[in-house]
Design a protein around this motif. Structure first.
Motif, PDB file in Angstrom:
ATOM      1  N   PHE A 136     -48.767  -0.711  36.536  1.00 44.21           N
ATOM      2  CA  PHE A 136     -48.278  -0.476  35.174  1.00 44.21           C
ATOM      3  C   PHE A 136     -46.751  -0.491  35.139  1.00 44.21           C
ATOM      4  CE2 PHE A 136     -52.523   1.599  34.508  1.00 44.21           C
ATOM      5  CZ  PHE A 136     -52.963   0.714  33.538  1.00 44.21           C
ATOM      6  N   LEU A 137     -46.117   0.059  36.165  1.00 44.93           N
ATOM      7  CA  LEU A 137     -44.658   0.040  36.210  1.00 44.93           C
ATOM      8  C   LEU A 137     -44.120  -1.376  36.322  1.00 44.93           C
ATOM      9  CD1 LEU A 137     -42.000   1.593  36.330  1.00 44.93           C
ATOM     10  CD2 LEU A 137     -42.301   1.773  38.813  1.00 44.93           C
TER      11      LEU A 137
ATOM     12  N   SER B 230     -52.250   1.880  41.089  1.00 44.75           N
ATOM     13  CA  SER B 230     -52.377   1.704  39.639  1.00 44.75           C
ATOM     14  C   SER B 230     -51.055   1.999  38.939  1.00 44.75           C
ATOM     15  CB  SER B 230     -53.469   2.616  39.091  1.00 44.75           C
ATOM     16  OG  SER B 230     -54.709   2.350  39.695  1.00 44.75           O
ATOM     17  N   GLY B 231     -50.370   3.060  39.373  1.00 46.46           N
ATOM     18  CA  GLY B 231     -49.063   3.368  38.790  1.00 46.46           C
ATOM     19  C   GLY B 231     -48.060   2.273  39.028  1.00 46.46           C
TER      20      GLY B 231
ATOM     21  N   HIS C   6     -47.929  -1.098  28.094  1.00 43.52           N
ATOM     22  CA  HIS C   6     -47.910  -0.727  29.509  1.00 43.52           C
ATOM     23  C   HIS C   6     -47.077   0.539  29.742  1.00 43.52           C
ATOM     24  CE1 HIS C   6     -49.187  -5.024  30.143  1.00 43.52           C
ATOM     25  NE2 HIS C   6     -49.993  -4.393  30.987  1.00 43.52           N
ATOM     26  N   ALA C   7     -46.006   0.713  28.991  1.00 39.69           N
ATOM     27  CA  ALA C   7     -45.210   1.930  29.130  1.00 39.69           C
ATOM     28  C   ALA C   7     -46.028   3.154  28.709  1.00 39.69           C
ATOM     29  CB  ALA C   7     -43.933   1.836  28.298  1.00 39.69           C
TER      30      ALA C   7
ATOM     31  N   VAL D 243     -44.276  -2.960  32.965  1.00 37.97           N
ATOM     32  CA  VAL D 243     -43.202  -2.439  32.123  1.00 37.97           C
ATOM     33  C   VAL D 243     -41.904  -3.167  32.409  1.00 37.97           C
ATOM     34  CG1 VAL D 243     -41.777  -0.407  31.622  1.00 37.97           C
ATOM     35  CG2 VAL D 243     -44.259  -0.176  31.794  1.00 37.97           C
TER      36      VAL D 243
ATOM     37  N   PHE E 173     -48.556   3.847  31.366  1.00 40.57           N
ATOM     38  CA  PHE E 173     -47.937   4.479  32.538  1.00 40.57           C
ATOM     39  C   PHE E 173     -47.709   5.967  32.304  1.00 40.57           C
ATOM     40  CE2 PHE E 173     -44.176   5.745  34.990  1.00 40.57           C
ATOM     41  CZ  PHE E 173     -44.590   5.401  36.272  1.00 40.57           C
TER      42      PHE E 173
ATOM     43  N   MET F 142     -51.098   7.745  32.244  1.00 40.70           N
ATOM     44  CA  MET F 142     -51.665   7.830  33.587  1.00 40.70           C
ATOM     45  C   MET F 142     -50.952   8.895  34.411  1.00 40.70           C
ATOM     46  SD  MET F 142     -51.890   4.917  36.533  1.00 40.70           S
ATOM     47  CE  MET F 142     -52.407   5.414  38.184  1.00 40.70           C
ATOM     48  N   ALA F 143     -49.618   8.965  34.285  1.00 41.78           N
ATOM     49  CA  ALA F 143     -48.864   9.976  35.026  1.00 41.78           C
ATOM     50  C   ALA F 143     -49.278  11.384  34.607  1.00 41.78           C
ATOM     51  CB  ALA F 143     -47.369   9.768  34.819  1.00 41.78           C
TER      52      ALA F 143
END
Length: 207
Positions: free
Chosen positions: A195-196, A191-192, A159-160, A199, A163, A166-167
């Motif tokens: 994922f955060l 979505s961000g 997930h990190a 994390v 993230f 994606m960023a």
């Protein structure tokens, strides 16, 4: 693994950001702003679309004011020598920063600020979902620590990495002259946040 993915993603991000102005003229970025302004008018309303455009122009002016590139107005004008220096500095700036590449960079920055201004328009509608999603990650993390459940380093790394990717992909999309629909733009913060939250939920915590 996360460091490798982050370094690779940031390197590719820098390459794309510097390459796009060389591959596209300034008019391509400006036409994209016009196209997306019409989409925002259809999605929101003409008044709110104009508000988005005004916000983007204000942000772009603020960024231009913070630019480290000197201008003739910044040079002292108290005597003839200072005036000559100011004129020469203006000519140098014009030769160096007045070419097509740097004008494309300015247009690219305007496109990015316009999309950021459009994204800000969505945030009040999404604030509750984003905050609730992030808080859920903290709650899951605390509950796992209280129940002595081991954290999952594989899911944390996955997930990190997602993230970070994606960023970086979002930044590339913001500066690329391709059409981004308002609905797709609205999905980015949610979505961000998801994922955060994953994390945070899978990060090790001692109870």
């Amino acid at each position: 693994m996360i460091r490798i993915i982050a370094v690779a993603a940031l390197t590719l991000l820098l390459v794309f950001v510097l390459y796009l102005p060389a591959a596209n003229p300034p008019e391509r970025f400006l036409n994209q702003i016009h196209s997306e302004h019409e989409l925002n008018t259809a999605t929101w309303s003409e008044a709110r679309a104009v508000l988005i455009l005004e916000r983007a122009l204000s942000m772009n002016q603020a960024l231009s004011a913070a630019s480290p590139v000197p201008t003739s107005a910044q040079a002292p004008g108290t005597d003839r020598m200072a005036e000559a220096v100011a004129q020469e500095m203006a000519r140098v700036n014009q030769r160096f920063f007045g070419n097509t590449y740097f004008r494309s960079i300015d247009a690219q920055l305007l496109l990015a600020t316009y999309r950021l201004a459009a994204l800000i328009e969505w945030l009040p509608l999404q604030a509750f979902v984003i905050i609730a999603t992030v808080i859920d990650g903290f709650v899951v993390r605390i509950l796992r620590a209280k129940q002595f459940k081991p954290h999952d380093p594989e899911w944390f790394a996955l997930h990190a990495s997602a993230f970070v990717l994606m960023a970086c992909a979002s930044i590339v999309a913001f500066v690329t002259p391709i059409t981004i629909s308002p609905v797709l733009l609205a999905m980015l913060p949610v979505s961000g946040a998801f994922f955060l939250s994953r994390v945070v939920a899978n990060f090790h915590r001692h109870g």
